[in-house]
Design a protein around this motif. Structure first.
Motif, PDB file in Angstrom:
ATOM      1  N   LYS A  62      34.042 -27.931  59.691  1.00  0.00           N
ATOM      2  CA  LYS A  62      34.943 -27.113  58.877  1.00  0.00           C
ATOM      3  C   LYS A  62      35.837 -28.009  58.019  1.00  0.00           C
ATOM      4  O   LYS A  62      36.065 -27.729  56.832  1.00  0.00           O
ATOM      5  CB  LYS A  62      35.795 -26.219  59.777  1.00  0.00           C
ATOM      6  N   GLU A  63      36.330 -29.075  58.638  1.00  0.00           N
ATOM      7  CA  GLU A  63      37.170 -30.016  57.887  1.00  0.00           C
ATOM      8  C   GLU A  63      36.368 -30.690  56.780  1.00  0.00           C
ATOM      9  O   GLU A  63      36.841 -30.859  55.654  1.00  0.00           O
ATOM     10  CB  GLU A  63      37.746 -31.056  58.862  1.00  0.00           C
ATOM     11  N   LEU A 109      27.146 -25.088  59.693  1.00  0.00           N
ATOM     12  CA  LEU A 109      28.028 -24.046  60.237  1.00  0.00           C
ATOM     13  C   LEU A 109      27.318 -22.696  60.257  1.00  0.00           C
ATOM     14  O   LEU A 109      27.498 -21.901  61.200  1.00  0.00           O
ATOM     15  CB  LEU A 109      29.317 -23.965  59.394  1.00  0.00           C
ATOM     16  N   GLY A 140      32.047 -31.132  69.462  1.00  0.00           N
ATOM     17  CA  GLY A 140      33.097 -30.694  68.535  1.00  0.00           C
ATOM     18  C   GLY A 140      32.650 -30.519  67.108  1.00  0.00           C
ATOM     19  O   GLY A 140      33.438 -30.731  66.172  1.00  0.00           O
ATOM     20  N   GLY A 198      33.580 -37.350  61.820  1.00  0.00           N
ATOM     21  CA  GLY A 198      35.015 -37.197  62.050  1.00  0.00           C
ATOM     22  C   GLY A 198      35.862 -38.290  61.431  1.00  0.00           C
ATOM     23  O   GLY A 198      36.974 -38.024  60.961  1.00  0.00           O
ATOM     24  N   ARG A 247      27.477 -28.905  69.034  1.00  0.00           N
ATOM     25  CA  ARG A 247      28.595 -28.027  69.388  1.00  0.00           C
ATOM     26  C   ARG A 247      29.429 -28.640  70.509  1.00  0.00           C
ATOM     27  O   ARG A 247      30.669 -28.611  70.476  1.00  0.00           O
ATOM     28  CB  ARG A 247      28.069 -26.655  69.795  1.00  0.00           C
ATOM     29  N   GLU A 291      31.953 -27.853  65.243  1.00  0.00           N
ATOM     30  CA  GLU A 291      32.519 -26.790  64.406  1.00  0.00           C
ATOM     31  C   GLU A 291      33.798 -27.235  63.709  1.00  0.00           C
ATOM     32  O   GLU A 291      33.947 -27.070  62.498  1.00  0.00           O
ATOM     33  CB  GLU A 291      32.781 -25.545  65.257  1.00  0.00           C
ATOM     34  N   GLU A 292      34.705 -27.815  64.476  1.00  0.00           N
ATOM     35  CA  GLU A 292      35.981 -28.233  63.883  1.00  0.00           C
ATOM     36  C   GLU A 292      35.770 -29.349  62.857  1.00  0.00           C
ATOM     37  O   GLU A 292      36.321 -29.306  61.752  1.00  0.00           O
ATOM     38  CB  GLU A 292      36.910 -28.724  65.001  1.00  0.00           C
ATOM     39  N   ALA A 293      34.931 -30.347  63.220  1.00  0.00           N
ATOM     40  CA  ALA A 293      34.702 -31.472  62.308  1.00  0.00           C
ATOM     41  C   ALA A 293      34.005 -31.018  61.037  1.00  0.00           C
ATOM     42  O   ALA A 293      34.335 -31.471  59.929  1.00  0.00           O
ATOM     43  CB  ALA A 293      33.869 -32.548  63.010  1.00  0.00           C
TER      44      ALA A 293
END
Length: 628
Positions: A597-598, A615, A591, A559, A588, A593-595
């Motif tokens: 994707k970025e 992912l 966090g 992150g 999961r 998925e969000e990290a």
């Protein structure tokens, strides 16, 4: 009956000699001058104490003898630092002024602490000497921790000269005068000294190359403009007589900035002066200096087209065509090594082989400095047969001799041919023993030597088999910041070989790496992640990392970390998730998925691939849960 010198008298003689050597060092003419002169002045004031104790032949207690031995070691360190600032690059020292000042302060603190431990008020000293020692002790005490006044104008001028394409001549004039870079010869020496100091410091030379090449070119243009006739010789004087035509940039070597004599092409397509690029390669570099691309091979191809163009340009501008490299060679064919140098090296080797302990220590120290200085010295010293003698000294019971020997081998190992000679001399087990039992400085340099030798693949196997990895892990845990860096670099390189991955895991490397990874202020996060990423490609490595609760810190790095650290963290996470679905669930929860994707959008190419793979694993897990 054989007469031997009294140990106390011998110790005082060595201290007197140390002060004399420091007193006769050349004048310092750079940004470190004030610090240099102050330290030399204070050390010279210690001489009467040593001379009087030597003349009195007074018997010292064990505590007093130990104190003077520690003081002698501190003076040896001071001498090395003073030599460094006198002989080293002026520009480099200006850019690293705080580091240089810190080194002077540490030496000052060490001498002051030692003087505090020596009960010189109880020694049989004359009143004058007693007062002088109290005075110099007070001077060291006041100097301790006192910050040196910065030359802010110098710092501002240097920043302007680096940043601006065409700096104000007044700025270059001030820099030229303050740094004593007022002739072409000064600049040539400074350019070489800068490259040598960057290489010796362990920093990435490529990082400095572009901006320094530009800076030295600005200096050179200014010096030639300010006093052209006095600053040139040979071909360059001929240029001035013909209105000093400007040398096209394509005709200048990117390293030396000189008109090329023997242009050669490297595998990236860039052209350099043969002598300069060969020196770069001899120093162990595997990249193109200008582009920083990895060289596919080290073959040098003559650039006949460019050589012809340079010849035509010289002819049309009335400039004497530069002669082939060779003017700097000695009559016996060596490049840059004179008969005098060879004689001096031969004398040092005789002391290594046949001298007493003090002579061996001194000779090893001199070879250490000579090998550090340039590539020609490294070839000449090895060719004279120094390496087997230095390997023998790795077993010396004298800590300082051992430090000098291992550091000399480190400096010699920069040359690839020397690497093979060192290994063939049976050095690896002895270097590992120094790494295990030597002083901290010796351990650090032993680790750096193992890293240097491990550049050659077959040496990775031999070093791992010699038991180096557990000892490197110990240095990684309890070493100084520099020692930890040296250990980490060696471990990383050794772990490229699959068998050493298992050795590292079995030796317990994962827990200390996780501690370093979680200590953001410790300065070892990059190294810990790099090693974990390479261990994660091994089955035992994956298991050990998975047992160390890695997910929270890996997700934090993904992150907020640097691009390279995010890439390594993603690679480790992917390796873990492919063998353990529990790690995927934990990721999961933190966090992922969000990290990810970025990261798949903004990371490095490798990071994007790893993020995409994880992912996909998360999507498959979702589908499995839905179906069940």
């Amino acid at each position: 009956m054989v007469l031997t010198e009294d140990p106390n008298s011998e110790l005082m003689t060595r201290l007197v000699d140390s002060v004399k050597e420091i007193s006769t060092l050349p004048e310092c003419r750079n940004v470190s001058k004030k610090m240099h002169d102050n330290l030399v002045r204070r050390i010279k004031l210690l001489s009467p104490l040593f001379e009087e104790l030597k003349d009195n032949n007074e018997e010292l207690s064990e505590e007093e003898t130990k104190g003077f031995e520690v003081l002698r070691t501190a003076l040896d360190s001071a001498k090395e630092l003073l030599k460094l600032v006198v002989e080293g690059s002026k520009v480099y020292q200006t850019l690293h002024r705080d580091d240089i000042a810190d080194k002077f302060n540490r030496i000052t603190e060490k001498i002051e602490a030692t003087l505090s431990e020596i009960p010189y008020d109880k020694l049989n000293l004359s009143e004058e000497v007693q007062e002088q020692i109290e005075l110099v002790h007070a001077q060291f005490r006041r100097a301790k921790g006192r910050p040196e006044l910065q030359d802010h104008q110098l710092e501002v001028d240097l920043a302007i000269a680096q940043r601006e394409k065409e700096p104000d001549p007044a700025v270059l004039k001030r820099l030229s005068e303050k740094l004593h870079l007022q002739t072409i010869d000064d600049l040539k020496k400074e350019s070489l000294a800068f490259h040598e100091l960057v290489i010796a410091s362990g920093e990435d030379p490529g990082e400095w190359f572009e901006k320094m090449s530009s800076l030295f070119k600005k200096f050179k243009d200014y010096v030639q403009m300010a006093n052209p006739e006095a600053n040139c010789s040979g071909a360059e004087k001929a240029m001035i007589k013909h209105r000093s035509p400007v040398i096209p940039d394509d005709f200048r070597c990117p390293i030396s900035l000189e008109l090329m004599k023997d242009p050669v092409i490297v595998s990236t397509g860039q052209t350099y002066e043969r002598y300069c690029i060969q020196k770069w390669l001899d120093a162990g570099h595997k990249t193109c200096p200008k582009t920083q691309q990895t060289l596919l091979h080290t073959a040098l191809t003559p650039n006949y087209v460019l050589k012809s163009l340079i010849a035509l340009w010289c002819e049309s501008n009335g400039v004497e065509h530069p002669k082939q490299p060779g003017a700097c060679r000695s009559k016996n064919g060596g490049s840059g090594i004179t008969d005098c140098d060879r004689s001096a090296i031969a004398t040092l080797l005789d002391k290594l082989a046949n001298g007493n302990l003090e002579q061996q220590r001194s000779a090893a120290g001199e070879l250490r400095l000579l090998a550090k200085r340039n590539a020609d010295n490294r070839v000449c010293i090895a060719g004279a047969g120094a390496i087997p003698l230095l390997v023998e000294l790795l077993s010396s019971t004298d800590p300082r001799t051992q430090e000098h020997a291992v550091t000399a081998l480190l400096n010699l190992s920069i040359n690839d041919i020397n690497k093979g000679t060192i290994v063939n001399a049976g050095a690896i087990p002895d270097i590992v023993d120094v790494l295990k039992n030597g002083s901290m400085e010796a351990r650090e340099n032993a680790a750096a030597t193992l890293f240097s030798l491990s550049v050659i693949d077959e040496n990775k196997v031999a070093i791992g088999a010699a038991g180096a990895i557990p000892v490197l892990i110990k240095l990684l845990c309890d070493g100084t910041p520099r020692g930890k860096k040296d250990a980490a670099t060696a471990i990383f390189n050794l772990s490229i070989y699959q068998g050493n991955k298992a050795r590292a895991v079995k030796a317990g490397i994962v827990p200390p790496l996780m501690r370093l990874l979680k200590d953001a202020g410790g300065g070892m996060v990059d190294e810990a992640l790099a090693i974990l990423a390479i261990l994660a490609s091994h089955q035992e490595g994956k298991v050990a990392i998975g047992q160390a609760d890695p997910i929270p810190v890996l997700m934090e790095v993904i992150g907020t970390g640097s691009p390279r650290n995010r890439e390594n963290a993603a690679a480790i996470l992917w390796s873990l998730c492919t063998i353990d679905s529990q790690q995927l669930k934990l990721a999961r929860q933190f966090g992922a998925e969000e990290a990810l994707k970025e990261l798949s959008e903004s990371g490095t190419d490798r990071a994007k691939r790893k993020a995409g793979s994880i992912l996909e694993l998360l999507q498959r897990a979702d589908m499995t849960e839905t179906q069940s």
